[in-house]
Scaffold this motif. Structure first.
Motif, PDB file in Angstrom:
ATOM      1  N   ASP A  38      93.536 113.090  61.038  1.00  0.00           N
ATOM      2  CA  ASP A  38      92.359 112.343  60.305  1.00  0.00           C
ATOM      3  C   ASP A  38      92.365 113.422  58.631  1.00  0.00           C
ATOM      4  N   ASP A  39      92.333 114.623  59.445  1.00  0.00           N
ATOM      5  CA  ASP A  39      91.811 115.418  58.411  1.00  0.00           C
ATOM      6  C   ASP A  39      93.377 116.835  58.675  1.00  0.00           C
ATOM      7  N   ASN A  40      94.179 116.976  59.463  1.00  0.00           N
ATOM      8  CA  ASN A  40      94.828 117.720  59.632  1.00  0.00           C
ATOM      9  C   ASN A  40      94.095 119.377  60.588  1.00  0.00           C
ATOM     10  N   GLN A  41      92.762 119.436  60.801  1.00  0.00           N
ATOM     11  CA  GLN A  41      92.054 120.275  61.067  1.00  0.00           C
ATOM     12  C   GLN A  41      92.402 120.763  62.572  1.00  0.00           C
TER      13      GLN A  41
END
Length: 530
Positions: free
Chosen positions: A47-50
């Protein structure tokens, strides 16, 4: 077989695999390489590429129904999973599908729906595996993850083909790795996703363009420029990240994730003013800038630092300087002086002396000030006793006592015999102003009073009426001295010697001789008799 991940703390995930005794679960046997071992699990959140790194411990052979890989589907918690495919891994690739034990409904008229996790595993070594979740991200499930969420009227049979039924996707997933703790095996650079999942992998080389150099950064790790390679930057010492990304990954579309890091120089906070100091040099408030202080005149450094530098952690080196007023040493007592004023012993304080009465300054200083170098100005006063000038000789006097010519010494005079004090002082004292008290004595000769006329006398000689002058009388003719003195001298006590002469008439002898003789004889007889 049930599949569960238990979250022990934010950084540790424990996977429990419990082997069921039923024959129907024999198809889901956990390979021995994964059992009873702690693994480092790395993946990128879809969802946030972390990037996420956690620790997994696979303890048994199947997963119990506990807190696990947990999702929320329209208010229903999905945290228990049953394996519906083989998870035995070989040196090639295997696909495993897990079905949620719990179902959920999407409305009052909706049927029961289940979630599926499709995992494609590749064994690199006994210490390292990588896998993909081969489904698209479902935004109706929290947290957003790659799950297969078929509608209620399209729930597949467990025996349906895995890849064409459960493992379809439209956007390519990213590698997830399981690496045994304490090992250093590396995922091969040609690791790639196989499409479709039943087909053998064919090497797919996706290369991203070289990245331009980034100011004020250092590359700390670089795996290459192919798909899923990454480059890791660190801001140089004294610089900090203001925007962009310090880790960039080569994506499937041959672009790099994120944006170039922007590192800017560290700025330290403004320093508070420091009492009793002056800033003599200041280059700024950025990294390696410095500020230089000097203690004000009359002050000295007691603690802290006169030079402070802006450090990489946005703090200033050292500590604020503490400047305290200079103190001079106590002064030794000074002979023949009195301290008339004293403000202290600190810088610019002063001490004022006065020579004692009868003493005068010969050298040194009567006012001394505490200087910036902790010394006293001038030199100690030297007070010496006052000396009066020698006195001139005084006529008609004799010095009867003399103690000297210094302060409070005195000289004593006496008028000579026959002289008396008419003015001035017979005792004179040396005063503090170097003068003699009083005035010189004036001794004048004694004068006797005039003598009264003496009857039946004539003055035959007269020298005057002063001391040792004399007057000489003679009895007039026919008179003779009966008593007193014919010569009188003026004495030192202003009196005349002797007493006034008394001249009486001379008595002639009688004519009767016989009688006279008889009288003489009588006298003679009387004398003899005596």
């Amino acid at each position: 077989m049930d599949f569960k991940i238990i979250f022990v703390n934010p950084m540790t995930v424990v996977i429990n695999l419990l082997l069921l005794s039923t024959v129907t679960d024999a198809i889901c046997i956990l390979p021995p390489e994964l059992r009873n071992t702690e693994w480092i699990y790395k993946y990128t959140k879809p969802d946030d590429n972390q990037p996420i790194t956690t620790t997994l411990r696979i303890q048994n052979t199947v997963l119990p129904q506990q807190s696990s890989v947990r999702f929320n589907a329209l208010g229903t918690t999905m945290d228990a999973w049953t394996c519906i495919s083989n998870l035995t891994l070989s040196d090639t690739e295997s696909v495993a599908v897990f079905k949620s034990d719990t179902s959920y409904s999407d409305g009052p008229f909706g049927g029961n729906r289940r979630l599926y996790l499709c995992m494609k595993f590749t064994k690199v070594t006994d210490n390292l595996f990588y896998f993909y979740l081969l489904s698209d991200v479902d935004n109706t499930i929290l947290p957003n993850e790659r799950v297969f969420n078929p509608p209620e009227n399209s729930i597949p049979d467990d025996s349906d083909p895995l890849c064409s039924t459960f493992c379809q996707y439209t956007s390519e997933p990213k590698i997830r790795t399981l690496q045994k703790t304490g090992t250093t095996d590396v995922v091969p650079s040609d690791a790639a996703l196989c499409t479709p999942c039943e087909s053998p992998c064919e090497e797919q080389v996706i290369a991203c363009p070289d990245l331009a150099p980034v100011n004020f950064t250092t590359i700390t790790a670089e795996t290459g420029t192919n798909y899923q390679d990454n480059i890791t930057y660190a801001c140089n010492t004294g610089y900090e990240l203001k925007s962009g990304d310090l880790i960039r990954e080569c994506l499937a579309d041959e672009s790099w994730s994120g944006s170039p890091p922007v590192c800017e120089i560290v700025a330290c906070p403004d320093l508070a003013p420091v009492n009793f100091t002056t800033i003599t040099a200041e280059t700024g408030t950025n990294y390696q800038d410095n500020i230089t202080y000097a203690c004000n005149t009359g002050y000295e450094l007691k603690s802290g630092d006169l030079i402070r530098e802006c450090l990489a952690d946005e703090s200033w080196s050292g500590s604020p300087p503490v400047c305290e007023i200079v103190a001079c040493p106590d002064l030794a007592p000074v002979n023949f002086t009195t301290i008339t004023a004293e403000t202290g012993t600190n810088y610019q304080d002063n001490i004022t002396y006065a020579c004692n009465t009868g003493y005068e300054l010969k050298s040194g200083d009567l006012i001394r000030e505490c200087l910036a170098d902790e010394s006293w100005s001038g030199s100690p006063p030297v007070c010496e006793i006052v000396a009066c000038p020698d006195l001139a000789p005084v006529n008609f006097t004799t010095i009867t006592a003399e103690t000297g010519t210094n302060y409070q010494d005195n000289i004593t005079y006496a008028c000579n015999t026959g002289y008396e004090l008419k003015s001035g002082d017979l005792i004179r004292e040396c005063l503090a102003d170097e003068s003699w008290s009083g005035s010189p004595p004036v001794c004048e000769i004694v004068a006797c009073p005039d003598l009264a006329p003496v009857n039946f006398t004539t003055i035959t000689a007269e020298t005057g009426t002063n001391y040792q002058d004399n007057i000489t009388y003679a009895c007039n003719t026919g008179y003779e001295l009966k008593s007193g003195d014919l010569i009188r001298e003026c004495l030192a006590d202003e009196s005349w010697s002797g007493s006034p002469p008394v001249c009486g008439r001379i008595i002639k002898p009688a004519k009767c001789q016989g009688r006279r003789r008889r009288r003489r004889r009588s006298v003679h007889l009387n004398t003899r008799r005596l």
